[in-house]
Design an enzyme around this catalytic site. Structure first.
Site, PDB file in Angstrom:
ATOM      1  CE  LYS A 102      -3.719   0.289  -0.138  1.00  0.00           C
ATOM      2  NZ  LYS A 102      -4.504   0.390  -1.400  1.00  0.00           N
ATOM      3  CG  HIS A 123      -4.055   3.753  -5.682  1.00  0.00           C
ATOM      4  ND1 HIS A 123      -4.589   3.323  -6.877  1.00  0.00           N
ATOM      5  CD2 HIS A 123      -3.696   2.635  -4.998  1.00  0.00           C
ATOM      6  CE1 HIS A 123      -4.564   2.000  -6.921  1.00  0.00           C
ATOM      7  NE2 HIS A 123      -4.029   1.552  -5.802  1.00  0.00           N
ATOM      8  CD  GLU A 145      -0.956   3.236  -8.588  1.00  0.00           C
ATOM      9  OE1 GLU A 145      -0.896   4.433  -8.237  1.00  0.00           O
ATOM     10  OE2 GLU A 145      -0.337   2.316  -8.003  1.00  0.00           O
TER      11      GLU A 145
END
Length: 401
Positions: A102, A123, A145
């Protein structure tokens, strides 16, 4: 010309010492801290990845109990060649590259330093604080991502999208239970009782997996998407398993009003997710209907979405139950960790063996993952979302010494 045995030996000895020097020169110190986001049980490196790194002469430092939530012990990592650190501070202080799952939390971002490489999910588009902290740190940050592949896909997002997609009907069915504030309906119904209606917004990897599982649970499923090519593909592959429709405002409103469960599976790579259902729109939905926002990492695709945790996953707005856990795959941490590790390992090895500059020069897809370098933002969609100037990563590569 005759070459003496001593000359041949001397040449071999020279090459051996040269190779040894090169190994020491290119060796990288790689660190993997324990995840500290609430209810996050995944870990950035598996023992298998550690073994591959250490056999390539890199050193790996794992924070104690970092893999415990995924079923990997400190001894598993020691057996693969890693050293164990007592604190995350030790990991950040001594590592050239940090591997996580994360995005770094505020306390972790303070430990990043100039010249350090960070490889993890970021993100950034809905997260101005993290973006600014990463820029201020001077680190180089590559986001899982936004790494791409030859097929136009996102290979490091795909395995977690598969997991989240398959989980979404499961958690949606749980949210629909009356004890959780939902409508009190069973997703698949029973003989004589109609099955629940499920609307999946987006026909990508998340949406396809969500629809497949929801239909397998006996639900009445419809997938909507704006790509006719994708809809044709889904129809050919799953004909009769679930329905599909072209996404428009009118179709979305009609299908949402009749749905018991709505799964938001929209993705704009690297950018903030579009808001497809407004707060005022909620009053047109069935009382007690459930929303599962799989796009929450990118800000969510419903206006009323806000990130929640596995500890406290649902909340109610206008009589509609929202499930917006930002790390859904963390609920099945072992499966998710192994799946993610399989996908990231080739890129981790390239970064470790070559350094980020050469690895990104050799692989445009890895270069597409570059989001931040030495105070500069390098991903256009993030810059547009946050109003921050960006520099093209290819141009940046040409200017980095």
């Amino acid at each position: 010309m005759v070459v003496s045995k001593n000359a041949v030996f001397s040449k071999q000895l020279f090459l051996a010492f040269t190779n040894l020097y090169r190994k020491k020169e290119t060796q990288m110190k790689i660190g993997c801290p324990k995840e500290i986001k609430p209810q996050e049980f995944r870990v950035g490196l598996t023992p298998t990845a550690v073994f591959e790194l250490t056999r390539n002469e890199h050193s790996v430092l794992i924070e104690t109990n970092a893999g415990g939530g995924a079923g990997f012990s400190d001894q598993d990592y020691r057996n693969s060649g890693a050293d164990i650190a007592e604190t995350s501070e030790d990991v950040f202080a001594t590592s050239d590259m940090i591997i996580k799952v994360k995005e770094p939390q505020a306390i972790e971002r303070k430990m990043l330093r100039e010249g350090q490489l960070l490889f993890t999910y970021l993100h950034l588009a809905p997260d101005p604080d993290q973006t600014q902290d990463l820029m201020d740190s001077g680190c180089t940050a590559i986001a899982y991502e936004t790494v791409t592949d030859d097929n136009g896909g996102l290979p490091l997002l795909a395995p977690m999208s598969e997991v989240a997609g398959r989980l979404s009907p499961q958690v949606g069915a749980w949210t629909l239970q009356k004890a959780n504030g939902g409508r009190g309906v069973l997703l698949g119904g029973v003989p004589g009782v109609e099955a629940s209606k499920v609307l999946v917004i987006g026909g990508g990897i998340v949406g396809t997996n969500a629809a497949r599982v929801a239909a397998g649970m006996g639900a009445n499923v419809t997938v909507i998407d704006r790509s006719l090519t994708r809809l044709r593909y889904l129809d050919d592959l799953f004909s009769g398993t679930f329905k599909n429709a072209f996404a428009s405002a009118a179709v979305l409103a009609e299908l949402a009003a009749s749905a018991d469960l709505i799964i938001g599976a929209v993705l704009v790579p690297g950018a903030a997710a579009p808001k497809l259902i407004s707060k005022s729109h909620l009053t047109t939905l069935k009382s007690g209907a459930a929303i599962v926002d799989v796009a929450i990492d990118q800000g969510g695709c419903f206006e009323t979405s806000r990130a929640t945790t596995h500890e406290d996953p649902i909340y109610e707005v206008e009589g509609i139950m929202h499930y917006c856990v930002a790390n859904m795959p963390g609920a099945v941490s072992r499966t998710s960790t192994i799946a993610l590790g399989n996908a990231t390992l080739p890129f981790v090895m390239a970064l470790a063996n070559k350094g980020w500059k050469q690895a990104c020069s050799d692989d445009i897809h890895l270069l597409n993952g570059l989001n931040v370098h030495a105070g500069d933002l390098t991903y256009q969609a993030v810059g547009e979302a946050l109003g921050i100037p960006t520099i093209a990563p290819g141009l940046l590569l040409r200017t980095v010494a």
